[in-house]
Design an enzyme around this catalytic site. Structure first.
Site, short mmCIF file in Angstrom:
data_model
loop_
_atom_site.label_atom_id
_atom_site.label_comp_id
_atom_site.label_asym_id
_atom_site.label_seq_id
_atom_site.Cartn_x
_atom_site.Cartn_y
_atom_site.Cartn_z
N ARG B 58 9.45 40.09 -66.58
CA ARG B 58 10.66 41.61 -66.04
C ARG B 58 11.02 41.02 -67.69
O ARG B 58 11.68 42.59 -67.70
CB ARG B 58 11.80 40.09 -65.68
N THR B 59 11.55 40.35 -68.85
CA THR B 59 11.92 41.22 -70.21
C THR B 59 10.48 41.30 -70.51
O THR B 59 11.17 42.12 -70.98
CB THR B 59 12.00 38.85 -70.49
N LYS B 86 -5.81 25.45 -78.91
CA LYS B 86 -7.35 25.80 -79.25
C LYS B 86 -7.38 26.69 -80.91
O LYS B 86 -8.09 26.88 -81.38
CB LYS B 86 -8.57 25.86 -79.08
N ARG B 108 8.33 35.92 -77.30
CA ARG B 108 9.01 35.25 -76.20
C ARG B 108 7.46 33.24 -76.40
O ARG B 108 6.42 33.90 -76.99
CB ARG B 108 9.10 34.73 -74.58
N HIS B 136 18.21 32.08 -75.17
CA HIS B 136 17.87 34.02 -74.92
C HIS B 136 18.73 34.91 -75.13
O HIS B 136 19.47 34.87 -74.37
CB HIS B 136 17.42 33.85 -73.73
#
Lengths: 174, 307, 431
Positions: B58-59, B86, B108, B136
């Protein structure tokens, strides 16, 4: 040091003359719509529309157009221009759109306005009405309807003030 | 007009002027979204990178679309967890992206503070799309825009935020934003999920949802993350729904035209009843549209020349 | 080789001296501390003579830092015995006790011997190893205390980790009585601190970082004191950071449990959890930075003697490890070079007198660890720190002598700094 160039009477006469010119050039008001460029062109567009109604007894739709998102100087400015309302009130497709602005200077705002109008549709024609043309064009843009030509130097500024903002109608040179 | 910082790391770093500017600009962009040609050339030639260390459709899609509507070129870097563990350090990844010419980096990350770290080390503008359990910010901004549209203004509103406040970056950003703009904030949920120290911020805390919803204008429901159930935060989802689920009955306890909001995705029947989610008072779909407008506004305002 | 330190203000708690004196050093030992201008019997001294003009400066016994991580063997990329001791010297510290959380862990005499040998070859100051309490610091079996002691360990600690099993800690305290060497306890209840990266409170919630409640430290402080009472062993509590810990220690000392001592670090009386607000990993440390009331309680604890020593818990890390997400950065502050500068602020603020400061930074730590340092008594090793308190300077972590540049005090303006450090009679002058 501000100098008043034109007063309320001068401006009113110019608007009357420009209105007649618009009617003459377009052979009436059919398929015509006025679009005022934020912010200076908006009051002028409304005045022209009112005058058109007075003379031709016809309603010519008036809209507002914000050109901030179409400017060519977004990448060279430190601050972004304020984004204002755009409400065309005009179908654009096959219409004759008369762009209205207070002062015509480099021509870049008009270029941006034309690009914006094109994103809304395909006008039959775009014409340009300005109250003051101060010269110093940087693009090949010409006004169809001019209130007054005022030659200026680059260091000067021309400001148009309308009653609707508070104060009185006048054009000043700084 | 411009924001005071080159980055958007959180609501904590914004003042009320900045918040109002973003909301006003977003309102302007809603116009663009209503046109047939939903695109403007404003950020033509700029490159935005979505750097998502956590999965999100969504975002990420919202930001991608927002950038494209402004004629920005968008690149998506979806980093799988194994390369975080890693592979390249965060700093090296970000420097590489910057070297590719990105002006805007939308990040994010599961670690709180990651966007702040990037903002310090990069010249590009960093936009926080969610960091750990910290913030957010664009979600809170779109929530504010929605509330403003529904209610005319934020000052004086009574807003209830319900659910897992402790782990919710959406809740935190909203709390900071609402307090800055003068709203009254209530937090409702089980004591295990609502940290009592938050009262120091000036919010009221309720574990009794019925009591907490009295006189409330906006009810913001948070998603319950089912993984929490196993860790002793609450016994079962049935128990949760019974105590803190938003039902039609509970909705009646709030103000007459109270608005229901949810950041999505919803767990129907756990935090919110289906009939309420789909009902008249729900602004959930508007939140999505506003999300696009707010993200366009943020990208636009952060694109001025730096320094 | 003779060295004369002329006309400095000598502060030596072991002799009760606070005044302008000359200090004479000969062949690596303190020969004499005498009133200004006097000569021995009027005769001119023979042999080469170095004179250090110390007028206007403080002349202190070489500082003793009883809690330092030198990282060698095993973590030489963070620090080595060579670079760590050089950093200590720059900070006016002439004796360090180095913790055993190396790789391999210092839990047997071979590793202890390695460290001592290395220190003798490359150390810029005296190094006293601390041996592990349990094998591998795993908390399961006691390590070979007496063999490590004979190889040179002065104390025992599993520092870096707590000794979780109460029975093991009890046995360690009992066993340590044989040697009279202290057991240094890192007090942390791992089940409460699990996953935490900063002090627990409104700030940790606001920043979205998992918190470590102060109770994680306090519970273990109380436990270890109870075990010390039970066993009569010598307990030294490392890096005290909370107000309640100070209260517990104070009450225990008042009750007369004589063999308890405690230390704190300069960061616990200089900054609070606010230093973490911007996710600055240089402020990530374990125990974490606490609140204002904890800072005040630490200062009061120093003032009234509850806390006996100031030690840095010098924990250097490589830049790459610190320059990352807060959750993933290792804990630790590189503290050797800011210790005296920060601690002098206690004197500026009236919390400690100069004499008390020197007790906390030299005399007491030496006594606790059983070293015969921290004194300018004639016959003792010529370890002297000459401190300039009149010149302001700005801390520049990038130019630390230590490999570890991880300090939250970068750019701080301090005014106490060694102008000269003398270790075993060898003179080092600083710009």
């Amino acid at each position: 040091m501000a100098k008043k160039l034109l007063d309320k009477k001068d401006i009113d006469r110019m608007i009357t003359r420009m209105t007649h010119e618009i009617i003459e050039r377009n052979k009436g008001t059919r398929s015509l719509c006025l679009v005022g460029i934020q912010r200076g062109g908006v009051y002028l567009a409304r005045r022209l529309s009112a005058k058109l109604k007075e003379i031709e007894r016809k309603n010519v739709p008036v809209g507002t157009l914000d050109i901030a998102l179409y400017r060519d100087d977004i990448n060279v400015r430190k601050e972004q221009p304020v984004v204002r309302r755009t409400e065309l009130n005009c179908a654009v497709d096959n219409e004759k759109v008369v762009l209205v602005d207070d002062v015509l200077f480099t021509g870049r705002s008009i270029r941006a306005a034309m690009d914006a109008i094109m994103d809304f549709g395909r006008p039959a024609a775009i014409q340009l009405a300005v109250l003051v043309d101060r010269g110093h064009r940087e693009l090949p843009i010409k006004a169809d309807f001019v209130g007054k030509n005022i030659p200026t130097s680059l260091s000067e500024t021309v400001r148009v003030q309308f009653e609707e903002e508070g104060g009185e109608d006048r054009v000043i040179l700084e | 007009m411009s924001l005071k910082s080159k980055d958007l790391t959180g609501i904590k770093e914004l003042d009320t002027e900045d918040i109002e500017l973003i909301l006003d600009t977003a309102a302007g962009f809603k116009d663009v979204l209503g046109r047939d040609i939903k695109k403007v050339p404003a950020l033509r030639g700029k490159t935005a990178v979505n750097l998502f260390y956590e999965p999100s459709t969504r975002t990420r899609t919202s930001f991608e679309l927002a950038a494209k509507r402004l004629s920005t070129d968008v690149v998506n870097f979806s980093v799988s967890t194994s390369s975080v563990v890693k592979g390249e350090s965060l700093r090296d990844t970000a420097l590489t992206i910057q070297a590719l010419g990105a002006a805007l980096i939308i990040v994010r990350h599961p670690c709180s503070g990651a966007p702040h770290f990037l903002a310090r080390h990069l010249e590009a503008s960093v936009i926080n799309a969610g960091d750990g359990t910290d913030e957010h910010p664009t979600q809170a901004l779109l929530d504010l825009l929605t509330m403003r549209e529904k209610r005319g203004g934020i000052k004086g509103l009574e807003v209830a935020i319900v659910g897992d406040i402790l782990h919710s970056r959406v809740a935190k950003s909203n709390i900071y934003a609402l307090l800055k703009l003068g709203a009254g904030v209530r937090l409702i949920g089980p004591p295990t999920l609502v940290p009592s120290c938050m009262e120091e911020l000036g919010v009221r805390i309720f574990s009794d949802m019925d009591a907490g919803l009295e006189d409330v204008d906006i009810i913001m429901m948070l998603r319950i993350q089912m993984e929490r159930q196993g860790k002793g935060f609450f016994p079962s989802k049935e128990e949760y729904f019974k105590n803190w689920g938003l039902t039609a009955r509970r909705l009646m306890l709030a103000r007459k035209n109270a608005v229901v909001m949810h950041p999505g995705p919803m767990n129907r029947g756990v935090e919110i009843a289906s009939d309420v989610a789909d009902g008249r008072r729900s602004a959930i779909l508007e939140q999505v549209t506003n999300g696009l407008a707010v993200r366009m506004a943020v990208l636009y305002l952060l694109s001025g020349v730096k320094g | 080789m003779r060295v004369l330190i002329a006309e400095g203000r000598v502060i030596d708690p072991s002799q009760g001296i606070d005044g302008v004196r000359d200090v004479v050093i000969e062949d690596g030992k303190i020969k004499e501390v005498r009133e200004r201008g006097k000569r021995e019997g009027g005769k001119k001294a023979g042999g080469s003579r170095n004179v250090i003009a110390a007028e206007g400066m403080l002349v202190l016994p070489g500082l003793v830092d009883m809690h330092v991580h030198l990282r060698e063997p095993g973590f030489e990329y963070k620090e080595t015995i060579k670079t760590g001791t050089a950093a200590a010297l720059r900070g006016g510290i002439t004796s360090v006790c180095c913790m055993p959380n190396t790789n391999p862990v210092n839990d047997n005499s071979s590793v202890t011997e390695f460290i001592r040998k290395r220190a003798m070859q490359e150390g810029a100051c005296s190094v006293f190893p601390v041996g592990a309490i349990t094998k591998g610091q795993r908390g399961e079996e006691l390590a070979e205390f007496t063999m490590m002691y004979e190889a040179g360990c002065m104390a025992f600690s599993d520092d870096g980790r707590p000794v979780t099993d109460g029975m093991i800690m009890r046995r360690a305290l009992e066993y340590s009585k044989i040697l009279g060497a202290p057991v240094i306890s890192h007090c942390e209840d791992l089940s409460l601190s699990a996953g935490g990266v900063m002090n627990e409170g409104l700030l940790s919630v606001t920043l979205g970082l998992k918190g470590i409640p102060s109770q994680a430290e306090e519970i273990m402080v109380a436990r270890d004191i109870a075990l010390a009472e039970l066993t009569g062993g010598r307990l030294h509590i490392a890096h005290v950071s909370t107000a309640r810990s100070v209260e517990i220690i104070r009450a225990a000392k008042k009750r007369g449990i004589a063999d308890i001592t405690a230390e704190t670090c300069p960061h616990y009386f200089s900054i609070t959890e606010e230093a973490v607000r911007n996710y600055d990993t240089n402020a990530r440390v374990n125990p974490p930075l606490r609140r204002k009331r904890d800072v005040e309680a630490i200062m009061e604890g120093l003032r009234d003697g509850t806390i006996d020593a100031i030690a840095t818990d010098h924990a250097p890390h490589h830049m790459d490890e610190k320059q990352r997400e807060f959750d993933l950065a290792p804990s630790g502050i590189s503290g050797l070079e800011t210790s005296i500068g920060l601690s002098m602020r206690l004197v500026d603020d009236g919390v400690l007198s100069l004499m008390q400061l020197v007790e906390k930074m030299a005399f007491n730590p030496s006594a606790i660890a059983g070293l015969s340092k921290g004194t300018l008594k004639p016959g003792s090793d010529a370890d002297v720190t000459i401190v300039d308190t009149k010149t302001e300077y700005s801390v520049d972590a990038a130019r630390f002598v230590s490999k570890g540049k991880n300090s939250p005090f970068d750019s701080w303006v301090l005014h106490a700094r060694p102008a000269v450090t003398i270790c075993n009679g060898k003179v080092h002058r600083w710009e």
